[in-house]
Design a protein around this motif. Structure first.
Motif, mmCIF file in Angstrom:
data_model
loop_
_atom_site.group_PDB
_atom_site.id
_atom_site.type_symbol
_atom_site.label_atom_id
_atom_site.label_comp_id
_atom_site.label_asym_id
_atom_site.label_seq_id
_atom_site.Cartn_x
_atom_site.Cartn_y
_atom_site.Cartn_z
ATOM 1 N N LYS A 158 0.821 -1.211 0.000
ATOM 2 C CA LYS A 158 0.000 0.000 0.000
ATOM 3 C C LYS A 158 0.853 1.258 0.000
ATOM 4 O O LYS A 158 0.469 2.275 -0.536
ATOM 5 N N LYS A 159 2.038 1.186 0.584
ATOM 6 C CA LYS A 159 2.932 2.343 0.592
ATOM 7 C C LYS A 159 3.412 2.656 -0.817
ATOM 8 O O LYS A 159 3.558 3.813 -1.179
ATOM 9 N N ALA A 160 3.670 1.623 -1.614
ATOM 10 C CA ALA A 160 4.128 1.837 -2.992
ATOM 11 C C ALA A 160 3.036 2.506 -3.820
ATOM 12 O O ALA A 160 3.319 3.357 -4.656
ATOM 13 N N LEU A 161 1.788 2.134 -3.574
ATOM 14 C CA LEU A 161 0.683 2.767 -4.294
ATOM 15 C C LEU A 161 0.557 4.238 -3.902
ATOM 16 O O LEU A 161 0.292 5.091 -4.740
ATOM 17 N N ALA A 162 0.746 4.527 -2.635
ATOM 18 C CA ALA A 162 0.641 5.901 -2.171
ATOM 19 C C ALA A 162 1.778 6.764 -2.718
ATOM 20 O O ALA A 162 1.623 7.956 -2.908
ATOM 21 N N ALA A 163 2.917 6.154 -2.995
ATOM 22 C CA ALA A 163 4.070 6.897 -3.505
ATOM 23 C C ALA A 163 3.965 7.163 -5.005
ATOM 24 O O ALA A 163 4.825 7.800 -5.577
ATOM 25 N N GLY A 164 2.916 6.658 -5.648
ATOM 26 C CA GLY A 164 2.708 6.923 -7.067
ATOM 27 C C GLY A 164 3.322 5.885 -7.990
ATOM 28 O O GLY A 164 3.308 6.046 -9.193
ATOM 29 N N LYS A 165 3.883 4.814 -7.436
ATOM 30 C CA LYS A 165 4.453 3.768 -8.269
ATOM 31 C C LYS A 165 3.322 2.902 -8.826
ATOM 32 O O LYS A 165 2.333 2.650 -8.149
ATOM 33 N N PRO A 166 3.453 2.422 -10.078
ATOM 34 C CA PRO A 166 2.400 1.560 -10.622
ATOM 35 C C PRO A 166 2.376 0.219 -9.900
ATOM 36 O O PRO A 166 3.418 -0.280 -9.481
ATOM 37 N N SER A 167 1.210 -0.328 -9.742
ATOM 38 C CA SER A 167 1.090 -1.630 -9.091
ATOM 39 C C SER A 167 1.584 -2.723 -10.037
ATOM 40 O O SER A 167 1.568 -2.540 -11.256
ATOM 41 N N PRO A 168 2.013 -3.866 -9.492
ATOM 42 C CA PRO A 168 2.448 -4.958 -10.366
ATOM 43 C C PRO A 168 1.349 -5.428 -11.317
ATOM 44 O O PRO A 168 1.623 -5.820 -12.442
ATOM 45 N N ALA A 169 0.090 -5.353 -10.873
ATOM 46 C CA ALA A 169 -1.003 -5.760 -11.746
ATOM 47 C C ALA A 169 -1.129 -4.828 -12.943
ATOM 48 O O ALA A 169 -1.401 -5.269 -14.059
ATOM 49 N N THR A 170 -0.910 -3.536 -12.733
ATOM 50 C CA THR A 170 -0.959 -2.572 -13.830
ATOM 51 C C THR A 170 0.157 -2.841 -14.824
ATOM 52 O O THR A 170 -0.049 -2.788 -16.030
ATOM 53 N N VAL A 171 1.339 -3.147 -14.315
ATOM 54 C CA VAL A 171 2.474 -3.451 -15.180
ATOM 55 C C VAL A 171 2.195 -4.716 -15.986
ATOM 56 O O VAL A 171 2.459 -4.782 -17.187
ATOM 57 N N ALA A 172 1.619 -5.737 -15.335
ATOM 58 C CA ALA A 172 1.292 -6.982 -16.036
ATOM 59 C C ALA A 172 0.234 -6.739 -17.111
ATOM 60 O O ALA A 172 0.317 -7.304 -18.203
ATOM 61 N N ASP A 173 -0.754 -5.894 -16.816
ATOM 62 C CA ASP A 173 -1.781 -5.584 -17.815
ATOM 63 C C ASP A 173 -1.181 -4.878 -19.020
ATOM 64 O O ASP A 173 -1.527 -5.183 -20.165
ATOM 65 N N LYS A 174 -0.260 -3.958 -18.794
ATOM 66 C CA LYS A 174 0.375 -3.251 -19.900
ATOM 67 C C LYS A 174 1.232 -4.197 -20.733
ATOM 68 O O LYS A 174 1.253 -4.114 -21.963
ATOM 69 N N LEU A 175 1.925 -5.121 -20.074
ATOM 70 C CA LEU A 175 2.720 -6.103 -20.798
ATOM 71 C C LEU A 175 1.824 -7.018 -21.625
ATOM 72 O O LEU A 175 2.117 -7.324 -22.777
ATOM 73 N N ARG A 176 0.708 -7.446 -21.024
ATOM 74 C CA ARG A 176 -0.247 -8.302 -21.736
ATOM 75 C C ARG A 176 -0.785 -7.584 -22.976
ATOM 76 O O ARG A 176 -0.907 -8.162 -24.056
ATOM 77 N N GLN A 177 -1.087 -6.291 -22.856
ATOM 78 C CA GLN A 177 -1.580 -5.525 -23.992
ATOM 79 C C GLN A 177 -0.523 -5.412 -25.087
ATOM 80 O O GLN A 177 -0.827 -5.522 -26.258
ATOM 81 N N ALA A 178 0.725 -5.229 -24.684
ATOM 82 C CA ALA A 178 1.798 -5.110 -25.673
ATOM 83 C C ALA A 178 2.027 -6.431 -26.403
ATOM 84 O O ALA A 178 2.284 -6.433 -27.614
ATOM 85 N N LEU A 179 1.931 -7.550 -25.687
ATOM 86 C CA LEU A 179 2.189 -8.847 -26.320
ATOM 87 C C LEU A 179 1.039 -9.309 -27.215
ATOM 88 O O LEU A 179 1.264 -9.974 -28.214
ATOM 89 N N THR A 180 -0.188 -8.993 -26.824
ATOM 90 C CA THR A 180 -1.339 -9.478 -27.593
ATOM 91 C C THR A 180 -1.898 -8.455 -28.552
ATOM 92 O O THR A 180 -2.607 -8.802 -29.480
ATOM 93 N N GLY A 181 -1.620 -7.189 -28.308
ATOM 94 C CA GLY A 181 -2.170 -6.128 -29.143
ATOM 95 C C GLY A 181 -3.626 -5.832 -28.834
ATOM 96 O O GLY A 181 -4.297 -5.121 -29.568
#
Length: 69
Positions: free
Chosen positions: A42-65
């Motif tokens: 929760k501290k990482a979210l408050a600091a403005g860092k993207p969550s690991p789930a957001t990063v995984a979603d962006k990677l999934r979008q890049a790989l599948t289009g």
């Protein structure tokens, strides 16, 4: 991702379907969050860092289009 982050063999990485790869990535992220000894989830979210789930979603979008809903 499959051979490095997930630790799979190259043969397995080439044969695995993408949906199964995405499930394994999601499980790895969840495992990393649960076993984090510092508990900064929760501290990482408050600091403005993207969550690991957001990063995984962006990677999934890049790989599948495709944009996930």
């Amino acid at each position: 991702m499959a051979t490095g982050w997930l630790g799979w063999s190259p043969e397995l990485a080439w044969r695995i379907p993408l949906p199964e790869l995405f499930l394994a990535m999601d499980a790895r992220i969840e495992w990393a969050q649960m076993t984090n000894p510092f508990g900064a989830g929760k501290k990482a979210l408050a600091a403005g860092k993207p969550s690991p789930a957001t990063v995984a979603d962006k990677l999934r979008q890049a790989l599948t289009g495709r944009v996930s809903k």
